[in-house]
Design a protein around this motif. Structure first.
Motif, short mmCIF file in Angstrom:
data_model
loop_
_atom_site.label_atom_id
_atom_site.label_comp_id
_atom_site.label_asym_id
_atom_site.label_seq_id
_atom_site.Cartn_x
_atom_site.Cartn_y
_atom_site.Cartn_z
N HIS A 25 -1.10 1.59 -3.34
CA HIS A 25 -2.17 2.48 -2.90
C HIS A 25 -3.47 2.11 -3.62
O HIS A 25 -3.52 1.96 -4.83
CB HIS A 25 -1.81 3.94 -3.21
CG HIS A 25 -2.85 4.91 -2.77
ND1 HIS A 25 -3.13 5.13 -1.44
CD2 HIS A 25 -3.69 5.72 -3.48
CE1 HIS A 25 -4.10 6.03 -1.36
NE2 HIS A 25 -4.45 6.42 -2.59
N GLY A 26 -4.53 1.95 -2.84
CA GLY A 26 -5.83 1.63 -3.44
C GLY A 26 -6.09 0.15 -3.63
O GLY A 26 -7.12 -0.23 -4.17
N ASP A 27 -5.14 -0.70 -3.19
CA ASP A 27 -5.32 -2.15 -3.35
C ASP A 27 -5.92 -2.80 -2.11
O ASP A 27 -5.61 -3.94 -1.77
CB ASP A 27 -3.97 -2.84 -3.65
CG ASP A 27 -3.49 -2.55 -5.06
OD1 ASP A 27 -4.34 -2.23 -5.90
OD2 ASP A 27 -2.28 -2.66 -5.30
N VAL A 28 -6.78 -2.07 -1.43
CA VAL A 28 -7.37 -2.58 -0.19
C VAL A 28 -8.14 -3.88 -0.42
O VAL A 28 -8.01 -4.83 0.36
CB VAL A 28 -8.28 -1.52 0.46
CG1 VAL A 28 -9.01 -2.11 1.67
CG2 VAL A 28 -7.45 -0.31 0.88
N PRO A 57 3.32 4.01 0.08
CA PRO A 57 4.65 3.91 0.67
C PRO A 57 4.52 3.63 2.16
O PRO A 57 3.71 4.24 2.84
CB PRO A 57 5.26 5.28 0.40
CG PRO A 57 4.08 6.20 0.39
CD PRO A 57 2.93 5.41 -0.18
N PHE A 58 5.31 2.69 2.68
CA PHE A 58 5.15 2.30 4.08
C PHE A 58 6.29 2.84 4.93
O PHE A 58 7.37 3.15 4.45
CB PHE A 58 5.08 0.77 4.22
CG PHE A 58 6.21 0.03 3.56
CD1 PHE A 58 7.44 -0.10 4.19
CD2 PHE A 58 6.04 -0.54 2.31
CE1 PHE A 58 8.47 -0.78 3.58
CE2 PHE A 58 7.08 -1.22 1.69
CZ PHE A 58 8.30 -1.34 2.33
N ASN A 59 6.01 2.95 6.21
CA ASN A 59 6.98 3.41 7.19
C ASN A 59 7.89 2.23 7.56
O ASN A 59 7.40 1.19 8.01
CB ASN A 59 6.24 3.91 8.44
CG ASN A 59 7.17 4.51 9.48
OD1 ASN A 59 8.34 4.13 9.55
ND2 ASN A 59 6.65 5.42 10.28
N PRO A 60 9.21 2.38 7.39
CA PRO A 60 10.12 1.26 7.72
C PRO A 60 9.99 0.78 9.16
O PRO A 60 10.15 -0.41 9.44
CB PRO A 60 11.51 1.86 7.47
CG PRO A 60 11.28 2.95 6.48
CD PRO A 60 9.95 3.53 6.83
#
Length: 444
Positions: free
Chosen positions: A85-88, A106-109
């Motif tokens: 998060h925040g590593d754009v 967190p990503f959606n599988p």
């Protein structure tokens, strides 16, 4: 999926590696995991049969450095980066370097599976194209017949590969005997329709009523075939001598093409033979049909425009006929090599095939020369020919390349035997083979 693609998962966190691996395995992928970028690099070659999913933040070599290494080895390898998060900014940098896409924790599988599917489809297409390009350059099965290293043949092979992957109709133009029907077969063989029907119709071989019936139906009660348009459904319909179609046949064909939509259910490859008659296919067909058939176009080069390919083809053909007739292939003198290169070849490759067979037969009888056969084919041909603007050096190099190639073939790549026969020191032979692009491994 016809074949499961591999997915390399690179993450220093064991739980994350296992979680991603289990989820993708359920989707039918063959996964392998690595705890570091260094470990993964040892297993990922330039033709890795899959994709990579990698974390960006890892100890030692981080994801950005890892991505640069992968892109340096294979710029077409899809790499999906996992960012925190925040590593754009890091994700943007990764995309700039060549990452396929990125997932933010967190990503959606399901999102990961969607990206994996897109990436593996892209990878499969890349690897298929590479395999086809190798087949074209190395020679294999049908494509091995497209022999030659001239710029004209290099372009033709690229055109066959590129247009073979497309769905549009194709117009093939070229002089008689250049191999247009072979090109039609090749287009079908290298494309997505390879496993489907390939139907070839000669438009000049039937009268109009028989042709209309064969193409569009209805068939005779005792004919078990479908009309060609139906028979080729989903595959390729090749129309030889398309310029022979009558106005009514052209109108009917155009109607069928328009009804198919885009992409066409049946791909039509039209072959035109008017180049050597001073007319064009465009003038022979109604404009609306011409532009539909010529959505994609291939012009097959005449033999006289292929330079030293002529010598390569003659050598291969004469060796094949010599094997067939159980005798030695005829040897080509420097003068005969120059004449082969400069003959007008109105019959193109078909004429060269006939010449090679006659050369082998007369050699078996121990009489005649290649030059005499050429003189019979071209009565106005002089014993020694030159072309304005073409230096002698080009003839010498073409003959030299052919001589080394023939000798290497005869001795099955034995350098010492070739050195002895040609009276060349090893260094000179190596330099000349490098100059002419000859590899010893090709003769073993």
């Amino acid at each position: 999926m016809t074949k499961a693609m591999k997915i390399a998962i690179v993450d220093d966190e064991k739980d994350m590696r296992q979680s991603i691996s289990q989820w993708l395995a359920l989707s039918g992928y063959d996964t392998e995991t690595f705890s570091s970028a260094e470990e993964a690099l040892g297993a990922l070659g330039s033709d890795y049969p899959g994709i990579v999913i990698s974390d960006i933040k890892m100890p030692g070599m981080d994801g950005i450095q890892f991505l640069k290494k992968l892109m340096g080895s294979d710029s077409a390898l899809p790499v999906i980066m996992i960012t925190g998060h925040g590593d754009v900014p890091m994700a943007v940098e990764a995309m700039r370097i060549g990452a396929f896409d990125f997932l933010e924790k967190p990503f959606n599988p399901d999102r990961m599976s969607e990206l994996a599917k897109k990436a593996t489809n892209a990878r499969r297409l890349t690897l298929d194209n590479r395999a086809l390009r190798r087949e074209l350059s190395d020679g294999g099965q049908l494509m091995s017949k497209l022999i030659g290293q001239s710029p004209a043949m290099e372009r033709l092979r690229e055109d066959v590969l590129d247009l073979g992957q497309a769905d549009g109709h194709v117009l093939i133009e070229g002089e008689t005997g250049t191999g247009k029907t072979l090109i039609a077969h090749a287009l079908h063989a290298v494309g997505s329709r390879a496993g489907k029907k390939f139907v070839l119709i000669s438009c000049a071989a039937m009268d109009e009523d028989a042709l209309m019936q064969r193409l569009f139906g209805p068939m005779q009660p005792d004919d078990t075939r479908l009309p060609a348009i139906e028979e080729a459904r989903g595959g390729t319909l090749v129309l030889e001598d398309v310029e022979s179609l009558s106005d009514s046949a052209q109108a009917r064909l155009l109607s069928v093409i328009n009804d198919q939509g885009t992409p066409p259910e049946t791909r039509i490859v039209a072959i035109c033979n008017l180049q050597d008659e001073g007319r064009t296919c465009e003038s022979a067909l109604r404009p609306d049909l011409f532009y539909r058939l010529a959505a994609l176009k291939i012009t097959v080069p005449p033999l006289r425009a292929r330079g030293e390919d002529i010598l390569t083809l003659f050598t291969r053909l004469s060796e094949q006929f010599a094997d067939e007739y159980g005798c030695d292939a005829p040897k080509v003198s420097a003068q005969e090599a120059a004449q082969l290169l400069q003959a007008p070849w109105p019959g193109n490759v078909r004429q060269l095939i006939n010449l090679a067979e006659r050369a082998v037969l007369q050699s078996r009888r121990g009489q005649g020369t290649i030059a005499s056969l050429l003189m019979n084919d071209h009565e106005d041909m002089q014993p020694v020919m030159t072309t304005e603007g073409k230096p002698l050096k080009e003839y010498v190099e073409a003959f030299e390349r052919m001589l080394i190639d023939n000798t290497m073939r005869r001795h099955k790549g034995s350098i010492s035997s070739v050195m002895d026969e040609l009276c060349l020191p090893r260094r000179t032979l190596n330099e000349k083979m490098a100059k002419y692009g000859l590899q010893r491994s090709d003769y073993l």
